[in-house]
Design an enzyme around this catalytic site. Structure first.
Site, PDB file in Angstrom:
ATOM      1  N   GLU A  44       0.835  -1.195   0.000  1.00 39.02           N
ATOM      2  CA  GLU A  44       0.000   0.000   0.000  1.00 39.02           C
ATOM      3  C   GLU A  44       0.874   1.252   0.000  1.00 39.02           C
ATOM      4  O   GLU A  44       1.830   1.361   0.774  1.00 39.02           O
ATOM      5  CB  GLU A  44      -0.915  -0.003   1.235  1.00 39.02           C
ATOM      6  CG  GLU A  44      -1.866   1.188   1.287  1.00 39.02           C
ATOM      7  CD  GLU A  44      -2.717   1.202   2.539  1.00 39.02           C
ATOM      8  OE1 GLU A  44      -3.906   1.535   2.432  1.00 39.02           O
ATOM      9  OE2 GLU A  44      -2.200   0.894   3.632  1.00 39.02           O
TER      10      GLU A  44
ATOM     11  N   LYS B   4      -8.781   4.195  -2.642  1.00 38.07           N
ATOM     12  CA  LYS B   4      -9.295   3.520  -1.447  1.00 38.07           C
ATOM     13  C   LYS B   4     -10.653   4.088  -1.039  1.00 38.07           C
ATOM     14  O   LYS B   4     -10.815   5.301  -0.885  1.00 38.07           O
ATOM     15  CB  LYS B   4      -8.289   3.671  -0.311  1.00 38.07           C
ATOM     16  CG  LYS B   4      -8.536   2.794   0.901  1.00 38.07           C
ATOM     17  CD  LYS B   4      -7.372   2.937   1.867  1.00 38.07           C
ATOM     18  CE  LYS B   4      -7.498   2.011   3.054  1.00 38.07           C
ATOM     19  NZ  LYS B   4      -6.326   2.124   3.963  1.00 38.07           N
TER      20      LYS B   4
ATOM     21  N   CYS C 282      -5.495  -2.428   2.162  1.00 32.57           N
ATOM     22  CA  CYS C 282      -5.541  -2.449   3.618  1.00 32.57           C
ATOM     23  C   CYS C 282      -6.945  -2.794   4.141  1.00 32.57           C
ATOM     24  O   CYS C 282      -7.532  -3.777   3.712  1.00 32.57           O
ATOM     25  CB  CYS C 282      -5.023  -1.116   4.151  1.00 32.57           C
ATOM     26  SG  CYS C 282      -4.434  -1.138   5.854  1.00 32.57           S
TER      27      CYS C 282
END
Length: 309
Positions: free
Chosen positions: A41, A128, A162
């Site tokens: 990430e 994200k 994540c």
């Protein structure tokens, strides 16, 4: 197919040096025979490790403002020279790449997962959906534009960043788009990957690859505004990798790897997917579309829509 997780140390907030690191690990993966390699990430240009340790939520704090400005300036753009260099390397080496980046769009930074195909270039850039806890101090909230699976050999591959891997609807969207290999990217910790990697494999009846970085406070540049505050803590930042690979029956192909830079490799077999889906397919014969209605909006969202004459 052979797949790889590049558990590597980033050049924190140095996009030029970081690009060279990405290209180097791409070459290592290609030399090892991998057809797909995933990076952690925000590997380029870096995870915001200062927030939880320096009072990142202090409003109008001069040091926090300076830290964000530094972070913002180190982020990359989708059409910038760093991604152009990496796209060329992917094309030359013939390796499909999932790369976590800090994407700069005007005054906002997004945690973005870029999928790069050797022939087609960037095939998706997934921002994200929901930054976690203190991450919301530096990252904008993404959209569904990048919730897509891509053909790589005999597999279809999708990825999430994540903790959005814990979002049932996001996983469901990728399963429904035909994913048979799931990539999850992390800043780097065994505690984050030891449960969810196998869970995704079992839930989706997919291969599940997790990748994390190795990073500590000593990696922070000397001119970063809050470096002294970080190194004076006298403790480890705690980013110890955690890269792992699980099969579609939930068994470990590679258990979470703690500490040290390495290329985590595994051979995966598409035939195993069908075997495991004999008794469970979450968006196929085990779905109930008559009971549950799921809609995924994959439009790119912006602050304004201009209507011209």
């Amino acid at each position: 197919m052979r797949i790889a997780a590049a558990q590597a140390r980033p050049a924190w907030l140095d996009p030029t040096a970081g690009t060279k690191i990405v290209v180097d690990w791409l070459a290592r993966a290609a030399e090892a025979g991998a057809e797909l390699v995933a990076f952690p990430e925000t590997f380029l240009s870096g995870y915001p490790i200062w927030l939880a340790h320096t009072g990142g939520a202090r409003f109008d704090d001069p040091e926090q403002k300076a830290a964000y400005a530094y972070y913002h300036d180190a982020a990359v753009t989708l059409d910038g020279p760093q991604l152009a260099t990496i796209r060329r390397a992917v094309a030359d080496l013939g390796v499909f790449c999932y790369l976590g980046i800090t994407e700069r769009v005007r005054g906002t930074v997004y945690c973005t997962l870029v999928a790069i195909d050797p022939v087609r270039g960037v095939v998706s850039a997934h921002r994200k959906l929901m930054p976690t806890h203190e991450e919301r101090m530096v990252w904008g909230i993404g959209d569904g534009h990048g919730l897509r699976a891509h053909d790589v050999g005999r597999f279809r591959v999708g990825g999430l960043s994540c903790w959005e891997n814990w979002m049932p609807q996001a996983r469901h969207a990728l399963y429904a788009d035909g994913a048979t290999l799931h990539v999850s990217t992390w800043p780097g910790s065994v505690r984050n990957t030891r449960d969810i990697t196998r869970f995704i494999a079992l839930e989706g009846r997919v291969y599940s690859l997790a990748v994390g970085s190795v990073l500590d406070f000593d990696d922070v540049p000397s001119d970063f505004p809050l470096r002294q505050a970080l190194v004076s803590l006298g403790e480890s930042a705690g980013y110890d990798g955690g890269s792992a690979i699980a099969g579609p029956d939930g068994s470990w192909l590679v258990e979470p790897v703690a500490g040290g830079e390495r290329l985590v490799l595994a051979e995966i077999d598409a035939a195993e997917i069908a075997r495991e889906r004999q008794n469970f397919d979450p968006t196929g014969h085990y779905a109930r579309p008559d009971v549950f209605a799921v809609t995924v909006d994959r439009r790119r969202r912006g602050a304004v829509g201009f209507v011209e004459d």
